[in-house]
Every structure is written in structure tokens, then in C-alpha cells.
Scaffold this active site. Structure first.
Site, PDB file in Angstrom:
ATOM      1  CE  LYS A 116      -0.319  -1.068 -15.214  1.00 15.88           C
ATOM      2  NZ  LYS A 116      -1.300  -0.022 -14.949  1.00 15.88           N
ATOM      3  CD  GLU A 200      -1.929  -7.568  -9.275  1.00 21.22           C
ATOM      4  OE1 GLU A 200      -1.372  -8.188 -10.214  1.00 21.22           O
ATOM      5  OE2 GLU A 200      -1.489  -6.493  -8.845  1.00 21.22           O
ATOM      6  NE  ARG A 291       7.517   8.505 -16.326  1.00 21.96           N
ATOM      7  CZ  ARG A 291       6.654   7.634 -15.830  1.00 21.96           C
ATOM      8  NH1 ARG A 291       6.057   6.763 -16.629  1.00 21.96           N
ATOM      9  NH2 ARG A 291       6.388   7.604 -14.545  1.00 21.96           N
TER      10      ARG A 291
HETATM   11  C1  MV4 Z   1      -1.472  -2.796  -5.939  1.00 23.23           C
HETATM   12  C2  MV4 Z   1      -1.524  -2.478  -4.560  1.00 23.23           C
HETATM   13  C3  MV4 Z   1      -1.713  -3.501  -3.672  1.00 23.23           C
HETATM   14  N1  MV4 Z   1      -1.867  -4.774  -4.121  1.00 23.23           N
HETATM   15  N2  MV4 Z   1      -1.613  -4.080  -6.327  1.00 23.23           N
HETATM   16  C4  MV4 Z   1      -1.279   1.694  -7.548  1.00 23.23           C
HETATM   17  C5  MV4 Z   1      -0.874   2.217  -8.890  1.00 23.23           C
HETATM   18  C6  MV4 Z   1      -0.851   1.043  -9.766  1.00 23.23           C
HETATM   19  N3  MV4 Z   1       0.154   1.174 -10.760  1.00 23.23           N
HETATM   20  C7  MV4 Z   1      -0.633  -0.123  -8.864  1.00 23.23           C
HETATM   21  N4  MV4 Z   1      -1.009   0.313  -7.553  1.00 23.23           N
HETATM   22  C8  MV4 Z   1      -1.158  -0.573  -6.516  1.00 23.23           C
HETATM   23  N5  MV4 Z   1      -1.285  -1.864  -6.877  1.00 23.23           N
HETATM   24  C9  MV4 Z   1      -1.817  -5.029  -5.414  1.00 23.23           C
HETATM   25  N6  MV4 Z   1      -1.973  -6.283  -5.831  1.00 23.23           N
HETATM   26  C10 MV4 Z   1      -1.361  -1.148  -4.181  1.00 23.23           C
HETATM   27  C11 MV4 Z   1      -1.172  -0.190  -5.163  1.00 23.23           C
HETATM   28  C12 MV4 Z   1      -1.000   1.149  -4.660  1.00 23.23           C
HETATM   29  C13 MV4 Z   1       0.207   1.834  -4.815  1.00 23.23           C
HETATM   30  C14 MV4 Z   1       1.302   1.289  -5.504  1.00 23.23           C
HETATM   31  C15 MV4 Z   1       2.468   1.994  -5.651  1.00 23.23           C
HETATM   32  C16 MV4 Z   1       2.585   3.264  -5.092  1.00 23.23           C
HETATM   33  C17 MV4 Z   1       1.535   3.818  -4.429  1.00 23.23           C
HETATM   34  C18 MV4 Z   1       0.334   3.111  -4.285  1.00 23.23           C
HETATM   35  C19 MV4 Z   1      -0.727   3.700  -3.587  1.00 23.23           C
HETATM   36  C20 MV4 Z   1      -1.897   3.017  -3.437  1.00 23.23           C
HETATM   37  C21 MV4 Z   1      -2.045   1.740  -3.990  1.00 23.23           C
END
Ligand code: MV4
Length: 493
Positions: A116, A200, A291
Site C-alpha cells: 500500500k 493517514e 483481478r
Molecule cells: C479508510 C477509511 C477511512 N479513512 N482509510 C477499509 C478496507 C481497506 N482497504 C481500506 N478501508 C478503509 N480505509 C481512511 N483513511 C475507511 C475504510 C473503510 C472502508 C473502505 C471501503 C469500503 C468499506 C469500508 C468499511 C469500513 C472502513
């Protein structure tokens, strides 16, 4: 074009890929684990071979066994589907070395977006907006405090090698930072073998918006529109739609151009997805998926592009058959993932034998499924029964069709999340397109699911006693009753 392709996956996605092969006049080879011997996908293929016992580590993740079948059958290419080996750089690399074409990007590209931190750096350098935070991995408290104070609380600590929401935690004040830093590093190390974490800004109620990408080996890259996947539970998507309700032509132009730029920045080829988080009018690159995704049907339905066929054509060295200006999203698509799981018990998987299975159909309905009556959903793999995708000329028509189609399903023998989908389709916030990644909790959807489940039980029990049916038949009758009732009520009320 290839003469023969091996599909290194199971269930509905294996069938999806084999359908593409058949339309391209390509022969198919299935590989199956012991418990999938009688699964539809194994029968659909031109040839099918066992690769090991049920646990994925001994079958669908068994690179030696899969490559062995490819060599013995003379398959020129392998399609990995999603999950399993689909984003495994080692497997892509072995295919490359052994002279078999991996239907996906190069092992080098998969590796370059697997970290990442590295992916974020690449995207930032390419001029794509990223979430403010640390540029590098963080291992000491002083740096963590400094970064957190600069971007402001709340912040989120994430594993650089993370995925699926594992290894990330929100921090709301300095006093919590040390402990979270340590615990996230521990989880990152044990889950991914790499303790590197970064920090972040935490976005409170973001929306998950992603763009489908197609790229050929001649440097042509297009996006195939947007999808919104905000309705999820523990990082498992449950409902997706295309387009996103917040999308405008101007925003699509900007995000789409950035998605293409992101793909170019990692020399992307084949189909991929650029994920963004959207919050308060701004969007940020989140990660790249290398994918074909579970939710690809909604894109296919609104654009008419056959993504699986495009993947195979690209891998066979053909040029993209679309230019960007050929792509238009027409109408609205929604996908519900129908799983064997109990929404009233924390969405816990509910494997078991399908005593009856009848899906929906009719205008604007697409069903992608790998099951049949008598099939057993085992605890070894994910609990997907059926992906139900509908198309409507606008969002309201799509919702009405989805409700109609959900009520047509008859599933007896396992608990499903169909009641959950019915509740969401009826929810006023959903109907207004007001989605966030916390949708289920924010709108107390589970209370609505309870009401739906109770009403359907009641209906079934009443009819069962009127007919003098025994206990075992009650569930079957309840399902049939729901079907008949929905037909009588016009279904989509
Ligand atoms: C975040 C976020 C809020 N702020 N990053 C969840 C999976 C991972 N790939 C990244 N995710 C998140 N990153 C910041 N800076 C909230 C999430 C997140 C989320 C993101 C996409 C779809 C569903 C989610 C559910 C909870 C939290």
C-alpha cells in the site's frame, strides 16, 4: 486466440469465465477439489480434473497441482477468477516462467500495487489525489505523533501489506497512538508476514467508489465506468450499483481520467479496478485490485462490455476493441450478493444443503450462480449462493426489479441474507441514494430484517397449519408463499 484455457477457480466465477470461453470458441479445463466433484462448473467444462482435498490450501491454492493440469491438458492460458490465486504475484510469475499465459497483469505489476505504501507513492507521483498521511512506514512513536498532529485526529493506522480490512485501526487521540501502533504492527506481522504500518487521516463516513479499467498490451487504457460499493459488512461487499448515485458527468470525467492515469503508472494490462474513497466532495486513491471483481456484472449490464471476454482477448495479444468514447453507461444496475449467512446472527455463514433452489428471471434480471438443488454449501469456501443483478432504465426501476426478483427466489435448507436485501431495498436512505460504508449500522437495518423474517415465518406457519403440513414442510411452504404473495401483490411495491 487460445485453443484451450484452464480456469483456476470454482463456482459462479468459473462458469462466468467458461461462458466467455465458449462464446470465443475456446475449450475449457476445470480443476476441482474433492467436495466440488459434482458442482455445476466442473460439469460445464469440456474437461475437468481433481486437484486435491477441500481445504483451499490443498486445492485451489495448490500451484503445483494446477500448473500440472495445465501442462498435461495443453492449456495455453490460465484464468484465475477472483480470490484464491488471482492476485498472487508468485503464481503469475510461475505461469510466466512455465510458458503459460496468466490472464491478468504481469507478476511485476501485481507486486507493485501489493504494498500500500509503494502504491500510494506511485499514485501521488502520478498526480492522483491520495489521503494525507505518512509517506513511509512508521515504527516509532515520535514520528507517529508528529504525523498525526500534522494531519489532525482522527487518524487510521494501516498495514502496508494489508487487505480485507485486517490490520487497520482508528486512533482518536495521542494517548491511544502507542498501543495502536504496537497492536497493528503485531497483527500485520502475523497476518501478512510484514509488520510495516503507515498512518493517514481517517475519513469518517466515506463512500466507496471504484472504476473498472481495461488495458491492452499496446498501451491502450480505458475506463469502463464507475461502481459504488458502499453497502458492506466487515469489509464484505453486499450490494453494489452502477453508476454511483453521486456521480455527475464532470466527476466521472475527472475520476475516470485519474483511474486511467493510475493504471498507466503501474504499466497495467488486462482488467483491473481502481478504488477510491469519496468524502465531502473530494476523492482519494485507496487501492488497486488486479483481478476481475465479484461485482463486474453491474458494469457489463450498463455498458454492454463483456469484461471476461475482453480479458481473454487482451491476454491473447489482441488490441482493445473499444475506445474511451465508445463507452457509455446506460440506465442503472444493482447487484445483491445472496449468501448462505444469517443477517440476524452477525452475518455468520450458514452452510448446508440446498433442499430447494429456484432463482429469479424475467426482464432486466441476470443471475450468476454455481449452485443447484441438492448442492451443499460447505464451510471451506465463501458462502455465495447467487449474484442477483438487475438493470433498469433508471435507479427506481432497478430497485423495483430487484425487489420483484428477490421475492421470486425460493431457497430452502439454508438461511440466507435475502431478508437483508429486501430490507435495504425498502430503506428510505437507500432509495434516496444516501450511502456510506457505515450504512447498515447508521440506519439500523437489522431491526428491519427482524420484522421481515418474523412476518415471513408467520405467513408460512399459518399456511402450514391450514394444510396440516408437518414441521419440515413449513420452511418450504413459507418460501413458496412468499413467491405467490409477491406475485399477487405485484411484487415490487
Ligand atoms: C479508510 C477509511 C477511512 N479513512 N482509510 C477499509 C478496507 C481497506 N482497504 C481500506 N478501508 C478503509 N480505509 C481512511 N483513511 C475507511 C475504510 C473503510 C472502508 C473502505 C471501503 C469500503 C468499506 C469500508 C468499511 C469500513 C472502513
Amino acid at each position: 486466440m487460445f485453443r484451450k484455457v484452464l480456469i483456476a477457480n470454482r463456482s459462479e466465477i468459473a462458469i462466468r469465465v467458461m461462458r466467455a470461453c465458449r462464446e470465443l470458441d475456446v475449450k475449457t479445463v476445470a480443476v476441482y477439489s474433492e467436495v466440488d466433484k459434482n458442482a455445476l462448473f466442473a460439469k460445464y467444462a469440456d474437461e475437468a480434473y481433481p486437484i486435491g482435498p477441500a481445504p483451499a490450501s490443498q486445492s485451489y491454492l495448490n500451484m503445483d497441482a494446477i500448473l500440472d493440469v495445465a501442462h498435461k491438458t495443453g492449456a495455453e492460458a490460465i484464468h484465475p477468477g477472483y480470490g484464491f490465486l488471482s492476485e498472487n504475484e508468485e503464481f503469475a510469475g510461475r505461469c510466466e516462467k512455465e510458458g503459460i499465459i496468466f490472464i491478468g497483469p504481469s507478476s511485476h505489476t501485481i507486486e507493485s500495487v501489493g504494498s500500500k505504501i509503494a502504491a500510494k507513492k506511485t499514485m501521488k507521483a502520478a498526480g492522483i489525489p491520495v489521503i494525507p498521511g505518512s509517506e513511509n512506514g512508521i515504527d516509532d512513536l515520535d514520528t507517529a505523533v508528529e504525523v498525526a498532529e500534522e494531519i489532525g485526529y482522527p487518524v487510521i493506522v494501516k498495514a502496508s501489506a494489508g487487505g480485507g480490512g485486517i490490520g487497520m485501526k482508528v486512533v482518536r487521540k495521542t494517548s491511544e497512538l502507542q498501543e495502536t501502533l504496537e497492536s497493528t504492527r503485531r497483527v500485520a506481522k502475523s497476518s501478512f508476514g510484514d509488520a510495516t504500518v503507515f498512518i493517514e487521516k481517517y475519513l469518517e463516513e466515506p463512500r466507496h467508489i471504484e472504476f473498472q479499467i481495461l488495458a491492452d498490451s499496446f498501451g491502450n487504457i480505458i475506463h469502463v465506468g464507475d461502481r459504488e460499493c458502499s453497502i458492506q459488512r466487515r469489509h464484505q461487499k453486499l450490494i453494489e450499483e452502477s453508476p454511483s448515485p453521486i456521480m455527475t458527468p464532470e466527476l466521472r470525467e475527472r475520476m475516470g481520467a485519474d483511474a486511467v492515469k493510475a493504471a498507466a503508472a503501474v504499466n497495467y494490462t488486462n482488467a483491473g479496478t481502481i478504488e477510491f474513497l469519496y468524502s465531502k466532495g473530494d476523492y482519494y486513491f485507496l487501492e488497486m485490485n488486479t483481478r476481475l471483481q465479484v461485482e463486474h456484472p453491474i458494469t457489463e449490464v450498463v455498458t454492454g462490455v463483456d469484461l471476461a471476454k475482453e480479458q481473454i482477448r487482451i491476454a491473447a495479444g489482441e488490441k482493445l476493441s473499444y475506445r474511451q468514447e465508445d463507452i457509455r453507461q446506460i440506465g442503472w444496475a444493482i447487484e445483491c450478493r445472496l449468501n448462505a449467512e444469517d443477517p440476524l446472527n452477525n452475518f455468520t455463514p450458514a452452510p448446508g444443503k440446498l433442499r430447494r433452489y429456484r432463482s429469479s428471471g424475467g426482464p432486466g434480471v441476470r443471475v450468476d450462480s454455481g449452485v443447484h438443488t441438492g448442492f451443499t454449501i460447505t464451510p471451506f469456501y465463501d458462502s455465495l449462493i447467487s449474484k442477483l443483478t438487475v438493470w433498469g432504465r433508471d435507479r427506481n426501476e432497478a430497485i423495483a426489479r430487484m425487489k420483484r426478483a428477490l421475492y421470486e427466489y425460493i431457497i430452502v435448507g439454508v438461511t440466507t441474507n435475502i431478508s437483508f436485501h429486501k430490507a435495504v431495498m425498502n430503506n428510505e436512505y437507500f432509495r434516496r441514494g444516501e450511502l456510506t460504508t457505515h450504512f447498515i449500522e447508521d440506519h439500523n437495518i437489522i431491526a428491519e430484517v427482524e420484522k421481515i423474517v418474523a412476518a415471513e415465518k408467520e405467513k408460512g406457519a399459518t399456511l402450514a397449519s391450514a394444510l396440516g403440513a408437518d414441521e419440515k414442510k413449513v420452511a418450504a411452504i413459507a418460501a413458496v408463499t412468499a413467491y405467490v404473495q409477491s406475485a399477487k401483490a405485484g411484487g415490487a411495491k
